[in-house]
Design an enzyme around this catalytic site. Structure first.
Site, PDB file in Angstrom:
ATOM      1  CG  ASP A  45      33.493  41.132  39.103  1.00 53.06           C
ATOM      2  OD1 ASP A  45      34.025  42.230  39.724  1.00 53.06           O
ATOM      3  OD2 ASP A  45      34.325  40.280  38.324  1.00 53.06           O
ATOM      4  CG  ASP A  46      33.375  45.267  38.948  1.00 52.09           C
ATOM      5  OD1 ASP A  46      33.954  44.939  39.866  1.00 52.09           O
ATOM      6  OD2 ASP A  46      33.914  45.690  37.752  1.00 52.09           O
ATOM      7  CB  CYS A  85      38.885  41.822  40.412  1.00 48.55           C
ATOM      8  SG  CYS A  85      37.431  42.308  39.674  1.00 48.55           S
ATOM      9  NE  ARG A  89      37.065  38.496  41.989  1.00 44.97           N
ATOM     10  CZ  ARG A  89      35.900  38.199  41.745  1.00 44.97           C
ATOM     11  NH1 ARG A  89      35.648  37.031  41.502  1.00 44.97           N
ATOM     12  NH2 ARG A  89      35.167  39.121  41.235  1.00 44.97           N
ATOM     13  CE  LYS A 142      36.980  38.896  37.947  1.00 42.04           C
ATOM     14  NZ  LYS A 142      36.850  40.124  37.666  1.00 42.04           N
ATOM     15  CG  HIS A 144      41.111  38.235  38.468  1.00 37.86           C
ATOM     16  ND1 HIS A 144      40.447  39.481  38.374  1.00 37.86           N
ATOM     17  CD2 HIS A 144      42.111  38.288  37.911  1.00 37.86           C
ATOM     18  CE1 HIS A 144      41.130  40.260  37.676  1.00 37.86           C
ATOM     19  NE2 HIS A 144      42.251  39.646  37.207  1.00 37.86           N
ATOM     20  CB  SER A 167      38.262  40.908  34.457  1.00 39.29           C
ATOM     21  OG  SER A 167      38.442  40.878  35.992  1.00 39.29           O
ATOM     22  CG  HIS A 237      34.080  43.022  35.548  1.00 37.89           C
ATOM     23  ND1 HIS A 237      34.596  43.251  34.192  1.00 37.89           N
ATOM     24  CD2 HIS A 237      35.149  43.387  36.365  1.00 37.89           C
ATOM     25  CE1 HIS A 237      35.791  43.705  34.195  1.00 37.89           C
ATOM     26  NE2 HIS A 237      36.423  43.684  35.554  1.00 37.89           N
ATOM     27  CG  ASP A 289      34.757  41.976  43.186  1.00 39.93           C
ATOM     28  OD1 ASP A 289      33.521  42.672  42.710  1.00 39.93           O
ATOM     29  OD2 ASP A 289      35.574  41.864  42.191  1.00 39.93           O
ATOM     30  CG  ASN A 290      35.303  45.751  42.859  1.00 40.12           C
ATOM     31  OD1 ASN A 290      36.152  44.780  42.489  1.00 40.12           O
ATOM     32  ND2 ASN A 290      34.570  46.340  41.975  1.00 40.12           N
ATOM     33  CE  LYS A 310      37.011  47.312  38.819  1.00 45.11           C
ATOM     34  NZ  LYS A 310      36.724  46.318  37.948  1.00 45.11           N
TER      35      LYS A 310
HETATM   36 MG    MG Z   1      35.342  43.326  40.567  1.00 41.37          MG
END
Ligand code: MG
Length: 467
Positions: A45-46, A85, A89, A142, A144, A167, A237, A289-290, A310
């Site tokens: 994540d991130d 996010c 996803r 996660k 989301h 998150s 994240h 994811d990003n 992001k």
């Molecule tokens: Mg993310």
């Protein structure tokens, strides 16, 4: 024997309507080795393009991911389908751009704890698709995609779930300076098993370790049936947490500690597959994811040499450090052709022998040809959405930006006519606008946008209803 796409669709008994709406997909790779391989997707994540040793980070030590890369394929032009996010996803699990499922918005960029929507039941997730071929499925980490019961992983094809529903910076208790010296109790994030909250606030410093234990237990319990494991890490994240064992280890500080624990986790998973003799029956994908959340400065990651992070439709927002691993099957090396998280759905379906849904537009390609060393990836186009609007499009090496805006912050968006054009092979940092010399590229990309828009069907927005 190879078939044209039309022949292939005919073979499956689909009509012309299917042909009109399925521009992208079609199994293209030679079916390798064992049928119905296990599929594992590890989703950070991130995580930024420049945050792993094997992608050039000078101070974050990632020996396990580096080894995964040397044994497998390292993809350098692999994109998530959105720079934040929730939509990212939704795209991964459905193989469809978020605009098609209603999982994007121009008001709320992601789902929040007071959101009432989520991934619609009408969407077919990869877990649901693989279950039709007898796969056992689990989601760890996660989610989301909606925290209310109708939207949880257990309602979307996963046999079991362990993780946080949104998150780790949500449900904030408003403590000043919380991110600089984070403590779990500064947030009231729930930890769930299946559909029940089992801990609140989640003890965030234990999450990576406990996710890993959960995953290893799952893998060890799978003897006879193929499985699909979706491990969506909570980190890096913000707020950043790691276990005691990883505290103070990395030259990169807290952020580096967090990545080094994720590296350890990945190593444990690959070692377990080897120990159980499952490595030659399991495709493992590692991606994010990003891009990095740059507004958190040193607490956020790095996009390496790419522009933006992001939230933005520049490369740093959506180009992800990506690895594919399957010893004896995935041809080791460097892959520079285009890929996307949208492609994981059809790629996995083709390997499992599942028919990709034919009653809806899919946005992914089977990456089999590239994975098995036959041909470059069939993908040559990528749409960069922010919310419900297309900000940029990449076709081949060229990317045209029609609208730009930084990922976060108060700046206003800027429209470009003609669009900014960059040659991403020559200029991955998107510095040198070459629009004037390439009017034919702009025209071609405009036609692609027109064609793409014709494939869109209005659906209910899932992100804007909040209590
Ligand atoms: Mg993310």
């Amino acid at each position: 024997m190879r078939h044209s796409r039309r022949e292939f669709i005919k073979q499956l008994g689909w009509g012309t309507a299917a042909l009109a709406t399925t521009r992208y997909w079609g199994c293209r790779g030679k079916s390798p080795g064992p049928s119905k391989p296990n599929i594992i997707v590890i989703f950070a994540d991130d995580l930024g393009y420049g945050d792993l040793g094997v992608f050039g980070n000078p101070t974050i030590h990632t020996p396990q991911l580096d080894r995964m890369a040397s044994e497998g394929q390292k993809w350098t032009s692999f994109y998530s389908a959105c720079s934040v996010c929730t939509p990212s996803r939704a795209a991964l699990l459905t193989g469809r751009l978020p605009i098609r499922s209603g999982m994007c918005s121009d008001i709320n960029r992601v789902l929040f704890p007071n959101s009432t929507g989520g991934l619609p039941d009408s969407e077919i997730t990869l877990a649901e698709a693989l279950k039709t071929m007898g796969y056992v499925t689990t989601c760890v980490g996660k989610w989301h995609l909606g925290h209310l019961p109708p939207y949880l992983p257990t309602r979307h094809g996963f046999d079991s779930y362990f993780g946080i529903p949104y998150s780790n910076d949500m449900d904030s208790r408003g403590i000043k300076g919380a991110f600089a010296d984070p403590k779990s109790e500064y947030w009231n994030v729930p930890l769930m098993r299946d559909e029940d909250i089992i801990e609140r606030p989640a003890r965030q410093e234990t999450l990576t370790r406990r996710y890993t234990e959960e995953v290893l237990k799952f893998i060890n319990s799978q003897k006879d049936k193929p499985f699909f494991l979706y491990l969506a890490h909570t980190f890096p994240h913000v707020p950043l947490f790691r276990s005691e064992e990883f505290s103070g280890r990395s030259l990169r500080g807290l952020f580096g500690d967090v990545i080094e624990e994720i590296d350890w986790s990945t190593g444990r998973i690959l070692d377990t597959l080897r120990d159980l003799g499952l490595d030659r029956r399991t495709l493992v994908v590692f991606t994010s994811d990003n891009g990095p959340w740059l507004s958190y400065r040193q607490q956020g990651g790095s996009a390496g040499g790419l522009r933006g992070g992001k939230g933005s439709t520049f490369e740093g927002g959506m180009r992800e450090p990506t690895l594919f691993w399957w010893p004896g099957q995935v041809s080791p090396g460097l892959e520079m052709s285009l890929g996307s998280t949208l492609d994981i759905f059809p790629t996995a379906c083709c390997l499992a022998g599942v028919d990709v849904p034919s009653d809806r537009t899919m946005d992914g390609f089977d990456l089999g040809p590239a994975l098995f060393g036959e041909n470059p990836s069939p993908r040559d186009i990528m749409f960069f959405y922010r919310g419900t609007r297309i900000f940029a499009v990449r076709k081949g090496p060229y990317k045209a930006h029609f609208i730009t805006r930084s990922g976060y912050g108060p700046d206003k968006e800027v429209s470009h006519d003609p669009p900014l054009v960059y040659h991403l092979n020559h200029d991955p940092a998107e510095k040198y606008n070459i629009a004037e010399q390439h009017t034919e590229i702009i025209e071609d990309i405009r036609l692609e946008v027109e064609r793409h828009r014709q494939s869109l069907i209005p659906v209910k927005n899932q992100l804007d209803e909040r209590i």
